[in-house]
Scaffold this motif. Structure first.
Motif, PDB file in Angstrom:
ATOM      1  N   ILE A  38       0.839  -1.196   0.000  1.00 17.90           N
ATOM      2  CA  ILE A  38       0.000   0.000   0.000  1.00 17.90           C
ATOM      3  C   ILE A  38       0.878   1.252   0.000  1.00 17.90           C
ATOM      4  CG2 ILE A  38      -1.835   1.225   1.210  1.00 17.90           C
ATOM      5  CD1 ILE A  38      -2.578  -1.602   0.041  1.00 17.90           C
ATOM      6  N   ALA A  39       1.929   1.226   0.800  1.00 15.94           N
ATOM      7  CA  ALA A  39       2.841   2.370   0.866  1.00 15.94           C
ATOM      8  C   ALA A  39       3.469   2.653  -0.497  1.00 15.94           C
ATOM      9  CB  ALA A  39       3.922   2.121   1.918  1.00 15.94           C
ATOM     10  N   ALA A  40       3.825   1.614  -1.233  1.00 15.83           N
ATOM     11  CA  ALA A  40       4.422   1.804  -2.556  1.00 15.83           C
ATOM     12  C   ALA A  40       3.433   2.450  -3.519  1.00 15.83           C
ATOM     13  CB  ALA A  40       4.904   0.465  -3.111  1.00 15.83           C
ATOM     14  N   ALA A  41       2.167   2.073  -3.434  1.00 21.98           N
ATOM     15  CA  ALA A  41       1.151   2.672  -4.303  1.00 21.98           C
ATOM     16  C   ALA A  41       0.941   4.151  -3.962  1.00 21.98           C
ATOM     17  CB  ALA A  41      -0.163   1.909  -4.177  1.00 21.98           C
ATOM     18  N   LEU A  46       2.050  10.032  -5.100  1.00 22.16           N
ATOM     19  CA  LEU A  46       2.580  11.298  -4.595  1.00 22.16           C
ATOM     20  C   LEU A  46       3.803  11.800  -5.346  1.00 22.16           C
ATOM     21  CD1 LEU A  46       2.202  10.703  -0.758  1.00 22.16           C
ATOM     22  CD2 LEU A  46       0.765  12.120  -2.247  1.00 22.16           C
ATOM     23  N   THR A  47       4.481  10.915  -6.044  1.00 23.05           N
ATOM     24  CA  THR A  47       5.714  11.330  -6.709  1.00 23.05           C
ATOM     25  C   THR A  47       5.533  11.611  -8.203  1.00 23.05           C
ATOM     26  OG1 THR A  47       6.346   9.013  -7.062  1.00 23.05           O
ATOM     27  CG2 THR A  47       7.187  10.105  -5.059  1.00 23.05           C
ATOM     28  N   LEU A  58      -6.483   0.970  -7.661  1.00 28.18           N
ATOM     29  CA  LEU A  58      -7.156  -0.252  -7.229  1.00 28.18           C
ATOM     30  C   LEU A  58      -6.083  -1.268  -6.897  1.00 28.18           C
ATOM     31  CD1 LEU A  58      -9.725  -1.922  -6.850  1.00 28.18           C
ATOM     32  CD2 LEU A  58      -9.581  -2.513  -9.278  1.00 28.18           C
ATOM     33  N   ILE A  59      -6.078  -1.718  -5.665  1.00 24.73           N
ATOM     34  CA  ILE A  59      -5.045  -2.635  -5.201  1.00 24.73           C
ATOM     35  C   ILE A  59      -5.720  -3.896  -4.675  1.00 24.73           C
ATOM     36  CG2 ILE A  59      -3.111  -2.975  -3.616  1.00 24.73           C
ATOM     37  CD1 ILE A  59      -2.942   0.108  -3.459  1.00 24.73           C
TER      38      ILE A  59
END
Length: 66
Positions: A38-41, A46-47, A58-59
């Protein structure tokens, strides 16, 4: 994994043995997402440069049917 444990605890409350077995089989077949997934998504969204609008992400686990 806490959520998966909680779901497994709830499974024990299903009174129909056939349904309980199906639910348990489903939970045992899924490799749950990790917090890093989730953090990677979120980091991806954000980047992105200002010209990019990330409207939805959608994950789901890759081995879970949609």
């Amino acid at each position: 994994m806490e959520t998966l444990r909680e779901a497994t605890k709830l499974t024990s409350q299903i009174s129909n043995p056939e349904v309980r077995q199906q639910v348990e089989a489903f939970y045992n077949s899924v490799d749950p997402l990790q917090k890093e997934d989730i953090a990677a998504a979120i980091a991806y969204a954000l980047t992105q440069p200002a010209r990019v609008s990330v409207n939805e992400i959608l994950i789901s686990p890759s081995n879970q049917e949609m």
